[in-house]
Design a protein around this motif. Structure first.
Motif, PDB file in Angstrom:
ATOM      1  N   HIS A 235      50.552  27.797 183.400  1.00  0.00           N
ATOM      2  CA  HIS A 235      51.343  26.796 183.569  1.00  0.00           C
ATOM      3  C   HIS A 235      52.632  26.935 183.267  1.00  0.00           C
ATOM      4  N   VAL A 236      53.809  26.427 184.073  1.00  0.00           N
ATOM      5  CA  VAL A 236      55.226  26.533 183.386  1.00  0.00           C
ATOM      6  C   VAL A 236      55.140  25.281 182.357  1.00  0.00           C
ATOM      7  N   PRO A 237      56.228  25.448 181.494  1.00  0.00           N
ATOM      8  CA  PRO A 237      57.183  26.514 181.121  1.00  0.00           C
ATOM      9  C   PRO A 237      56.257  27.811 180.615  1.00  0.00           C
ATOM     10  N   LEU A 238      56.645  28.864 180.904  1.00  0.00           N
ATOM     11  CA  LEU A 238      55.825  29.994 180.564  1.00  0.00           C
ATOM     12  C   LEU A 238      56.542  30.807 179.139  1.00  0.00           C
ATOM     13  N   PHE A 239      55.449  30.792 178.247  1.00  0.00           N
ATOM     14  CA  PHE A 239      55.679  31.476 176.941  1.00  0.00           C
ATOM     15  C   PHE A 239      54.657  32.495 176.452  1.00  0.00           C
ATOM     16  N   ALA A 240      55.143  33.468 176.204  1.00  0.00           N
ATOM     17  CA  ALA A 240      54.166  34.513 175.527  1.00  0.00           C
ATOM     18  C   ALA A 240      54.493  34.853 174.021  1.00  0.00           C
ATOM     19  N   GLY A 241      53.465  35.110 173.297  1.00  0.00           N
ATOM     20  CA  GLY A 241      53.613  35.475 172.015  1.00  0.00           C
ATOM     21  C   GLY A 241      54.554  36.831 171.722  1.00  0.00           C
ATOM     22  N   GLU A 242      55.155  37.098 170.712  1.00  0.00           N
ATOM     23  CA  GLU A 242      55.975  38.003 170.378  1.00  0.00           C
ATOM     24  C   GLU A 242      55.588  39.504 170.707  1.00  0.00           C
ATOM     25  N   LYS A 243      54.158  39.600 170.588  1.00  0.00           N
ATOM     26  CA  LYS A 243      53.507  40.919 170.704  1.00  0.00           C
ATOM     27  C   LYS A 243      53.438  41.204 172.324  1.00  0.00           C
ATOM     28  N   PHE A 244      53.417  40.243 172.963  1.00  0.00           N
ATOM     29  CA  PHE A 244      53.212  40.331 174.318  1.00  0.00           C
ATOM     30  C   PHE A 244      54.399  40.374 175.370  1.00  0.00           C
ATOM     31  N   ARG A 245      55.417  39.878 174.886  1.00  0.00           N
ATOM     32  CA  ARG A 245      56.699  39.733 175.713  1.00  0.00           C
ATOM     33  C   ARG A 245      57.432  41.245 176.186  1.00  0.00           C
ATOM     34  N   GLY A 246      57.582  41.152 177.518  1.00  0.00           N
ATOM     35  CA  GLY A 246      58.206  42.344 177.836  1.00  0.00           C
ATOM     36  C   GLY A 246      57.115  43.514 177.935  1.00  0.00           C
ATOM     37  N   LYS A 247      55.861  43.431 178.060  1.00  0.00           N
ATOM     38  CA  LYS A 247      55.127  44.143 178.025  1.00  0.00           C
ATOM     39  C   LYS A 247      54.635  44.647 179.663  1.00  0.00           C
ATOM     40  N   THR A 248      54.697  43.746 180.463  1.00  0.00           N
ATOM     41  CA  THR A 248      54.330  44.284 181.837  1.00  0.00           C
ATOM     42  C   THR A 248      55.341  44.506 182.802  1.00  0.00           C
ATOM     43  N   GLU A 249      54.916  44.989 183.919  1.00  0.00           N
ATOM     44  CA  GLU A 249      55.724  45.312 185.105  1.00  0.00           C
ATOM     45  C   GLU A 249      56.225  43.747 185.829  1.00  0.00           C
ATOM     46  N   ARG A 250      55.055  42.953 185.692  1.00  0.00           N
ATOM     47  CA  ARG A 250      55.400  41.807 186.318  1.00  0.00           C
ATOM     48  C   ARG A 250      56.419  40.476 185.716  1.00  0.00           C
TER      49      ARG A 250
END
Length: 488
Positions: A235-250
């Motif tokens: 659900h928005v707002p989207l937040f990912a942990g530091e270890k996961f940010r920028g890791k996927t093509e999506r």
């Protein structure tokens, strides 16, 4: 990773029978048939927020991988026709925890911070039901069934709670209505652990809620337990942990799903490390479909039509995976209709708990869960209400019937971007009949060609209206029960 086409290929009944027979031959406890438990199982129930039908690898996701959830599907059962009762947060969560259609327990829509409405204390939640059998009960994540202190999870059968009282976008940083919401608190038990959540706090929620789940499992390894993990993502707002940010093509959405998959992996690893793997049923599903107006910050309904906020399949059909080594045969695919209202009565049967004294709507789906030969959905029909009690749709067997109402659509609209939503257009829905076995995307209206089917379904709908009402017809059901209401 090889991805299934939409819809994913389904094994025939002979395949399910073979899997079931193979399981029986190799089961560690041949004396106990599926559903006959010598001791109450542990339960971990994971309930995501706005996860789309097409958002997991085993359901056709692209642009990221979900290896832990895909592993759950290989080791357990994947439901292809599993439903929420409503395409929105609070209503759906009320159904999950009470085994009732949300209208029966008086919960509608998405409760705001100042609504004063919550789940009635006269209702029996899954946590309260299991406490009767000596279970330890815990929760982490999004509650959304009443924000007043008297309405929180610890007042509804949970021994402990770490999480949010309502949706994470109901805060002063809302992209369209920043002045509409008070500060968002993070609650631990009955106190505010954080009085005013920040974006940095939100980026740690998935990890923090997972840590609480893991801790709870370890602390209660010597007694039956129920843990309800309700991530506030994707659900928005989207937040990912530091270890996961920028890791996927999506992009960020894919990063968020990857972190949810990691969370599931942590729980499964903990169950193995504590020796509880074969004594624990893990269930994974979601509350409603993807919020399509958010574009790149929303999910995918895969082959299904529309999304959150509609009663087309994309709004109410959900991924559902269940795993229980030694009890659920691996690699099962269930295509029979089932619903979140079935979770409570099924768990009650497994735990040997008494059902609530008040009427509920869910059914025991152990035969589906365990892949018993010839198992069929126990429901003659499933019903979907939205927007203050409108009976907008129903499903019976292969047939889906929508009743005339006004819905919303993003078709022809500019998609949202970067956390700012696009604008929905209104969609006039007529009397629409779809054959879901041949038309999962609800593209061909058969209402005029199948008048007898329409008539039969309308008769079922009429009986439902007598019980739980239909605001489209200005009717109040005779069996609707009041929610809890407080005023400050």
């Amino acid at each position: 990773m090889q991805l299934p086409a939409w819809p994913a290929p389904l094994p025939g009944r002979s395949t399910c029978l073979a899997a079931f027979l193979t399981f029986l031959v190799g089961a560690a406890s041949p004396d106990a048939a599926p559903g006959e438990e010598a001791s109450p199982p542990n339960l971990v129930l994971i309930f995501c927020d706005d996860l789309g039908y097409g958002d997991l690898g085993s359901y056709g996701a692209r642009g990221y991988e979900t290896p832990n959830l895909d592993g759950m599907a290989r080791e357990g059962v994947r439901f292809t026709d599993f439903y929420a009762t409503s395409p929105v947060c609070s209503a759906s969560r009320a159904s999950l925890l009470t085994g009732c259609y949300h209208e029966r327990v008086g919960i509608q829509g998405a409760l705001g911070p100042r609504s004063g409405t919550g789940l009635s204390h006269a209702e029996t939640t899954l946590a309260e039901l299991l406490k009767q059998r000596g279970y330890a009960t815990g929760m982490a994540g999004k509650w959304h069934l009443g924000s007043h202190p008297s309405q929180r999870p610890t007042r509804h059968g949970f021994d402990e709670f770490l999480g949010l009282p309502y949706s994470a976008d109901m805060w002063p940083r809302h992209p369209e209505a920043p002045k509409a919401y008070p500060p968002l608190p993070l609650i631990d038990g009955d106190r505010n652990a954080i009085a005013d959540v920040t974006p940095e706090d939100q980026s740690r929620f998935t990890e923090r809620f997972t840590e609480r789940a893991v801790s709870f499992i370890r602390r209660h390894r010597d007694r039956p337990f129920f843990f309800y993990l309700a991530p506030n993502m994707p659900h928005v707002p989207l937040f990912a942990g530091e270890k996961f940010r920028g890791k996927t093509e999506r992009g960020l959405y894919g990063d968020v799903i990857a972190e949810i998959d990691w969370s599931v992996g942590q729980i499964l690893r903990t169950l193995k490390e504590t020796g509880l793997d074969d004594r624990t049923l893990v269930v994974f599903t979601s509350d409603n479909g993807p919020w399509l107006s958010y574009g790149d910050h929303g999910g995918s309904a895969g082959p299904l039509r529309e999304g959150k906020g509609t009663c087309y399949e994309g709004g109410v059909r959900e991924p559902m995976i269940a795993r229980w080594p030694g009890r659920i045969p691996p690699g099962l695919v269930c295509r029979e209709p089932a619903s979140t209202i079935d979770v409570l009565p099924t768990i009650a049967a497994l735990a040997g708990a008494r059902l609530p004294d008040r009427p509920i709507d869910g059914k025991d789906i152990r035969p589906l869960l365990f892949g018993e030969p010839g198992a069929r959905s126990p429901h003659d029909a499933l019903f979907f209400q939205y927007l203050n009690g409108q009976l907008q749709a129903m499903r019976s067997g292969r047939w889906k019937l929508l009743f005339p109402h006004t819905a919303r659509t993003m078709i022809g609209q500019a998609a949202g971007k970067g956390g700012v939503p696009g604008k929905y257009a209104q969609l006039a829905v007529g009397l629409e009949l779809y054959d879901l076995e041949s038309d999962i995307g609800e593209t061909t209206n058969l209402a005029e060609r199948k008048p007898e089917v329409v008539r039969q379904l309308e008769e079922k709908a009429e009986r439902f209206r007598e019980e739980l009402g239909d605001s489209l017809q200005k009717r109040t059901g005779k069996a609707v029960r009041p929610p809890d209401r407080v005023s400050d």
